[in-house]
Every structure is written in structure tokens, then in C-alpha cells.
Design a protein around this motif. Sequence first.
Motif, PDB file in Angstrom:
ATOM      1  N   SER A 222       0.785  -1.190  -0.256  1.00  0.00           N
ATOM      2  CA  SER A 222      -0.168  -0.016  -0.201  1.00  0.00           C
ATOM      3  C   SER A 222       0.506   1.086  -0.089  1.00  0.00           C
ATOM      4  O   SER A 222       1.680   1.205   0.691  1.00  0.00           O
ATOM      5  CB  SER A 222      -0.986  -0.090   1.218  1.00  0.00           C
ATOM      6  OG  SER A 222      -1.956   1.083   1.691  1.00  0.00           O
ATOM      7  N   SER A 223       0.677   2.518  -0.402  1.00  0.00           N
ATOM      8  CA  SER A 223       1.453   3.265  -1.485  1.00  0.00           C
ATOM      9  C   SER A 223       0.513   4.598  -1.071  1.00  0.00           C
ATOM     10  O   SER A 223      -0.736   4.368  -1.226  1.00  0.00           O
ATOM     11  CB  SER A 223       2.437   2.941  -1.816  1.00  0.00           C
ATOM     12  OG  SER A 223       1.800   2.984  -3.367  1.00  0.00           O
ATOM     13  N   GLY A 224       1.084   5.391  -0.978  1.00  0.00           N
ATOM     14  CA  GLY A 224       0.155   6.731  -1.624  1.00  0.00           C
ATOM     15  C   GLY A 224      -0.412   7.416  -3.164  1.00  0.00           C
ATOM     16  O   GLY A 224      -0.882   8.230  -3.648  1.00  0.00           O
ATOM     17  N   HIS A 225      -0.371   6.652  -3.821  1.00  0.00           N
ATOM     18  CA  HIS A 225      -0.267   6.657  -5.029  1.00  0.00           C
ATOM     19  C   HIS A 225      -0.425   4.355  -6.353  1.00  0.00           C
ATOM     20  O   HIS A 225       0.261   3.852  -5.519  1.00  0.00           O
ATOM     21  CB  HIS A 225       1.010   7.224  -6.325  1.00  0.00           C
ATOM     22  CG  HIS A 225       0.397   7.665  -7.468  1.00  0.00           C
ATOM     23  ND1 HIS A 225       0.126   7.112  -8.490  1.00  0.00           N
ATOM     24  CD2 HIS A 225      -0.661   8.632  -7.907  1.00  0.00           C
ATOM     25  CE1 HIS A 225      -0.419   7.266  -9.987  1.00  0.00           C
ATOM     26  NE2 HIS A 225      -0.905   8.649  -9.188  1.00  0.00           N
ATOM     27  N   TYR A 226      -1.074   4.489  -6.477  1.00  0.00           N
ATOM     28  CA  TYR A 226      -1.120   2.882  -7.447  1.00  0.00           C
ATOM     29  C   TYR A 226       0.034   3.220  -8.169  1.00  0.00           C
ATOM     30  O   TYR A 226       0.804   1.649  -8.608  1.00  0.00           O
ATOM     31  CB  TYR A 226      -2.575   3.532  -8.462  1.00  0.00           C
ATOM     32  CG  TYR A 226      -2.528   4.488  -8.906  1.00  0.00           C
ATOM     33  CD1 TYR A 226      -2.544   4.860 -10.412  1.00  0.00           C
ATOM     34  CD2 TYR A 226      -4.051   5.642  -8.550  1.00  0.00           C
ATOM     35  CE1 TYR A 226      -2.000   5.804 -10.954  1.00  0.00           C
ATOM     36  CE2 TYR A 226      -3.968   6.482  -9.212  1.00  0.00           C
ATOM     37  CZ  TYR A 226      -3.573   6.991 -10.278  1.00  0.00           C
ATOM     38  OH  TYR A 226      -3.645   7.833 -11.420  1.00  0.00           O
ATOM     39  N   LEU A 227       0.881   3.790  -8.848  1.00  0.00           N
ATOM     40  CA  LEU A 227       1.988   3.972  -9.764  1.00  0.00           C
ATOM     41  C   LEU A 227       3.119   3.926  -8.819  1.00  0.00           C
ATOM     42  O   LEU A 227       3.769   3.103  -9.344  1.00  0.00           O
ATOM     43  CB  LEU A 227       2.109   4.777 -10.861  1.00  0.00           C
ATOM     44  CG  LEU A 227       1.186   5.204 -11.573  1.00  0.00           C
ATOM     45  CD1 LEU A 227       1.918   6.491 -13.076  1.00  0.00           C
ATOM     46  CD2 LEU A 227       0.828   4.456 -13.019  1.00  0.00           C
ATOM     47  N   THR A 228       3.071   3.747  -7.680  1.00  0.00           N
ATOM     48  CA  THR A 228       4.059   3.941  -6.177  1.00  0.00           C
ATOM     49  C   THR A 228       3.859   2.340  -6.155  1.00  0.00           C
ATOM     50  O   THR A 228       5.068   1.421  -5.941  1.00  0.00           O
ATOM     51  CB  THR A 228       4.079   4.680  -5.484  1.00  0.00           C
ATOM     52  OG1 THR A 228       4.258   5.899  -5.681  1.00  0.00           O
ATOM     53  CG2 THR A 228       5.019   4.422  -4.236  1.00  0.00           C
TER      54      THR A 228
ATOM     55  N   MET B 299       2.421  -0.070  -7.696  1.00  0.00           N
ATOM     56  CA  MET B 299       3.203  -0.987  -8.941  1.00  0.00           C
ATOM     57  C   MET B 299       4.277  -0.732  -9.175  1.00  0.00           C
ATOM     58  O   MET B 299       4.799  -2.126  -8.775  1.00  0.00           O
ATOM     59  CB  MET B 299       1.967  -0.371 -10.345  1.00  0.00           C
ATOM     60  CG  MET B 299       2.096  -1.734 -11.294  1.00  0.00           C
ATOM     61  SD  MET B 299       1.428  -3.104 -10.734  1.00  0.00           S
ATOM     62  CE  MET B 299       0.618  -3.198 -10.706  1.00  0.00           C
ATOM     63  N   ALA B 300       5.207  -0.230  -8.634  1.00  0.00           N
ATOM     64  CA  ALA B 300       6.568  -0.247  -8.591  1.00  0.00           C
ATOM     65  C   ALA B 300       6.829  -0.836  -8.198  1.00  0.00           C
ATOM     66  O   ALA B 300       7.774  -2.575  -8.443  1.00  0.00           O
ATOM     67  CB  ALA B 300       7.010   0.885  -7.904  1.00  0.00           C
TER      68      ALA B 300
ATOM     69  N   ALA C  14      11.775  -0.018  -4.297  1.00  0.00           N
ATOM     70  CA  ALA C  14      10.913   0.256  -5.859  1.00  0.00           C
ATOM     71  C   ALA C  14      11.087   0.869  -6.079  1.00  0.00           C
ATOM     72  O   ALA C  14      10.235   1.944  -6.829  1.00  0.00           O
ATOM     73  CB  ALA C  14      11.108  -0.970  -6.798  1.00  0.00           C
ATOM     74  N   ALA C  15       9.587   1.514  -5.005  1.00  0.00           N
ATOM     75  CA  ALA C  15       8.569   2.163  -4.691  1.00  0.00           C
ATOM     76  C   ALA C  15       8.457   3.384  -3.769  1.00  0.00           C
ATOM     77  O   ALA C  15       8.321   4.440  -4.538  1.00  0.00           O
ATOM     78  CB  ALA C  15       6.893   1.605  -3.308  1.00  0.00           C
ATOM     79  N   GLY C  16       9.600   3.388  -3.234  1.00  0.00           N
ATOM     80  CA  GLY C  16      10.279   4.462  -2.929  1.00  0.00           C
ATOM     81  C   GLY C  16      10.620   5.562  -3.643  1.00  0.00           C
ATOM     82  O   GLY C  16      10.627   6.626  -3.900  1.00  0.00           O
TER      83      GLY C  16
END
Length: 605
Positions: free
Chosen positions: A33-39, A41-42, A59-61
Motif C-alpha cells: 500500500s502506498s500514496g499512489h497506484y503507480l508507486t 505498482m513499482a 522500488a516503490a520509494g
Amino acid sequence: MARQQAVHELEQGDIDLPETGRPVVRSTKGVISSGHYLTSMAGMRMLLNGGNAFDAIAAAGFAAAVIEPIASYSLAAEGVFMLYDSASEEMLSLSGQGVAPGKATADFYKSQGLDRIPTGPGDKAHLSFTVPGIVEAFISLLERYGSMPIDQVLAPAIDYAENGIPHYEYMLERLKSPSTPQQFDNYPPGGWDVFFDNKQVPQPGAPLVQPGLANTLKAMASAGVSGDRVAGLQAARDVFYKGSVAKTIVDSSAKVGGILSMDDLANYKSQFGEPVSTTFAGHEILGHDSWSQGPMLQQTLNILENFDLKSMGHNSPQYIHTVSEALKLVFGDREAFYADPDFAEVPIDGLLSKEYAAERAQMLDPEGAYPEQRGPGDPWKYSNGRGAVPVAASPAPTINGTSGNGASDSSSHEGTTHVSVLDDQGNMVCGTISGGAFAKSVFFPELGCALSTRIEMFNCEEGHPNVVEPGKRPRTTLINYLARKDGQPVMTVGCPGGDNQAQANVQLVLNVLVFGMDPQQAVEAPRFASQSVVNSFYPHTYLPGRLDLEPGIPESTADALRAMGHDIDRAANCGLGATVSARDPRTGYLSTGGDPRRACYAIGL
């Protein structure tokens, strides 16, 4: 016949709407879970390619620096992490909080006619540049626990920066803030050519391409050593902290009057450390030491153990009053004692003692709100260390709820995001990453990002634990937590929001452990936040007695709180981007959620 009708209607739609606007995301293999869907997905791309939770959060960060540059943070900023590594069974805190440059002393700022370290909006933002910490933290995390090479971890971020992403509403709303263009003009060219279209806010879906940031990321990725993962990580670190990227950071800082040096970057190291903890409702709650505001949550839970919160009812007037008054008591201790323990003696054992909490709980008036910032208690009585309670001057209220210099725009304080990843190997990690807000800092196109200004959280009071010193971490607002039950890690918790972070995290923990909410219910439930403390961000706004309520809290509750003496204001959010991620210790199944207050997104594998 009636039964047949009911079945028929179910084929058309549900009898009742779900309790939450979004579902709990459940999986047996992995969740992010993150602050954006593309984050998200990364990070998920790492899990799909055989990586673990640590590869995924890195990778998400890195991707979030591309996707959320105004909504979250900059690549040249900071982050903090709580982690559990199943192979070693290590449960640790990781500080990627940047430090004060070598020239940053109280005497230096006083020589500039300043009693606090300024940020934007304004022309002195360069004096608050902080040594970047997040890249070192990600690389250290990957070295110790990751499994993938740096070029593979950076690939999603490079793709997003070089080939572009669609502009989205949450970020565009923040580009509309008057402080952002003002700050770009204070330090031209700023980010006009990158984020705007002929100085107009772009339309949702318009392309956002960031060539400067792509070049910075590619410089690190290209340093990778084929066939040697660890050597590649070390080479990427050297590029950022000793090589071409470091030189760009220092040269960019110098040209606007900043005080960062090559030695400042070369000497920076992130820090793994033992968490501090307390027990509550059959769980152990672990978080960061006093270099952050992290122990506030444990202190507050210790106080609240002395009250029957469940019988009060969730978000009832008595419940909100009790929790917010407990937080006021702990804010008083935060302001007096919290600081980097490598530079100051902090009575953390006294602050976290149950006896001290019971003493402080007796100060809480069940019927009336304390009208101003609380003073500190005396935790030294319960500590193995020796020290004195500082004598603090009473803070001056901020006039009319604003700072008078344009910095009351809340968008400048919302530069944080949160990522949480759990995998099927038993690993759990969460990170709160932040800094480099456009309205507070300087955007350098050649670097592709703005520099952190987090040393604004120091003071210049000689003898104070949190006085600015070279190489010292400011008492940061960035925090997150892990919980374990019967020795097993079961939950990560985090929520961006400046001084609202600790307050929101307390509510998330109570939502789960006292009221039995699932991860999505816990983050969607309406929140509240006291503003009766000197704000950590420059210009350090102080609104004595004020209590913010989100719209979901009914007006009848607000009226009851006013009758208790609270100065009630309505806020769009009291912390945003919250995440609770959980592992069921019986089945090993994973669950998480996404906060609808921003473009958060959760994915299960």
C-alpha cells in the motif's frame, strides 16, 4: 415467494452498501500500500519478479520521488522505516533522516539575525537545506535484506521519469497553491518548465516528464556492477554521495547561498537501531527513538491505559476529549525532551514508564480542555539517567490562525507519503518518506528535485536537547510502527501529516486494538487532531486550545466538545495517506488498505 424476490434483487445489487468506500486488500503472497497506484505498482513489480518486501519498498520509494514530488517527497530528502526480517528475526528501526550540515550551528543562524531556521515561502529557504538521507537508507536496506540489483530496483522510477506519467488530481490541486509559484520565482527557474504548461496548471492526464530526475536516477543505475549486486549498490551510493550527483547537489546549493558541502554528503550514514516499545491491549508496539516524535505514541497509549476507552464509544465526545488531552500532555514532553540521543541525554526509560504515565494521567480533566500547550512532566524521576526539567517560555499564539508570512498554506506541510509491504517470506517493512516540498525549498531542474529543509525542526536555544548541531538529526515528525503479539509481528502502522502523524497513528492503533476494526475501516474512520502545540514546521504556528475535526465527525459531537472548552475547527483531513497492514498469525494471510483521503492504492499479489 418473498425469498425468491430477495434472491432476485441480490442479482441486481447488494442489499446494503459496504461499510468502507474501498475493500480490504487480502492476499497469501504479498501486499503493498502506498500514496499512489503507480508507486504501489513499482513495488509490486519487484514481488512479481521474485523480489522480497525490501526490494519492493525501495522500488516503490524511488518511484514515489517521481510520482509524488509535490504530494510526498523528493529524492534528495529523508525517510524512516520499521522492519522485520524473517530470516534473521531482526526487528529494527532504520533512520534515513538527514542531518544538519557542518556549518549549521546556533551561532551561525544567530549571526544571520535568525532565532529559528527559516524555510520558504521566502528567500532564505537555502539556509535550511538538510543532508539527504533517503537514498542511503534505501541502499543500506537493500544491502542488508534485499535480493535484487540496483538497476532493477530503479527501473520503474527511471521509466516513470523518462517516459512520463499522467498528471493526476491530487498533485494538480497542490500545484494550485499560491506558495508553489511564489517559491519558484524566489529561486528561478524553479519547476515552472517541468510541472506547469506555460505557467498554467496542466489538465489531469497531461504528460509529466522529468528529464533532470531521470538523469539523476540513471546515473545511479548505470553505476551497477554486472554480476555483483552488493558492489553495484555501493557504486550507486558513491555516485549519489561522493560522485556526480553529490557534486550537482552541492553546486546547486552553493549557487543560491546554501551551506551543504561534499564532506557533508560523503560522511552521511543511515542508522539501524533498536526500537523503543511499550505494551498495550496484549500487543507490543515498537517504533523509533527520540530522534523522531515516535515515542509520543507509546507515551499516549500508556496514559490511555488508565481509561476505559471502549465504554466511551468510538469518536464520542468523551473519547475524543480524552485522547486529545492525553496527546497534549505528551506534546509537552516532546517539546522539552525529544532529540537525537547521539547528541543529547534523553530520559526515554522514564518517558515510557507506566508509572510516569499513571502520574500524567491524573492531570487529565475528564470534563474540561486544557487551554494551551502543556508543560512537560518530570520523567527523570523514573529514569536511570540524571537530568533536569527545562524551564520553557510560554509560546505566543499565532494571530488569526495564520503565520502572517504566507506560510499558513497547509500544502507546504503535506510533503510526506507512506509505503508498507508484506511478503510471503514473513518479511514486513513500512516507510514514511518525505521532504523537499516545493513551497518550502528550492527546486533544481538539473537535479530534478528539491532539497530537504527538515533542519527547520531544530531550535537555536543553547542547552536545549534539540538545538541545531552539525551532523545531528533534527527531532523529525516522520514516524511509523510495528506491532507484535506473543512475539510474532502482526501489523505495520503509519500515517503522514506533520504534527498530526503521532495523533493519527494513535487513533489507528486504537481503531484496531480497542475497537476491532480491519485495516480499511481503521484508515477510513474520521480523525481529529490537536493544534495546541507549537508546530514543528517553520514558522512554528501555535493555536492554543484548537482541536481540528474531520467532516465525518458530527456537529453534535463538535458542540459537546465546545462545551468542554475545545476551540473546534473543521479540517479536510487530520493526517492523510494512512496505512494499516496486517498478518494473521494463525494463517499467515496478509491484509492492507488504502486511505481515500489521497490517491492511495493497495495491491495484493
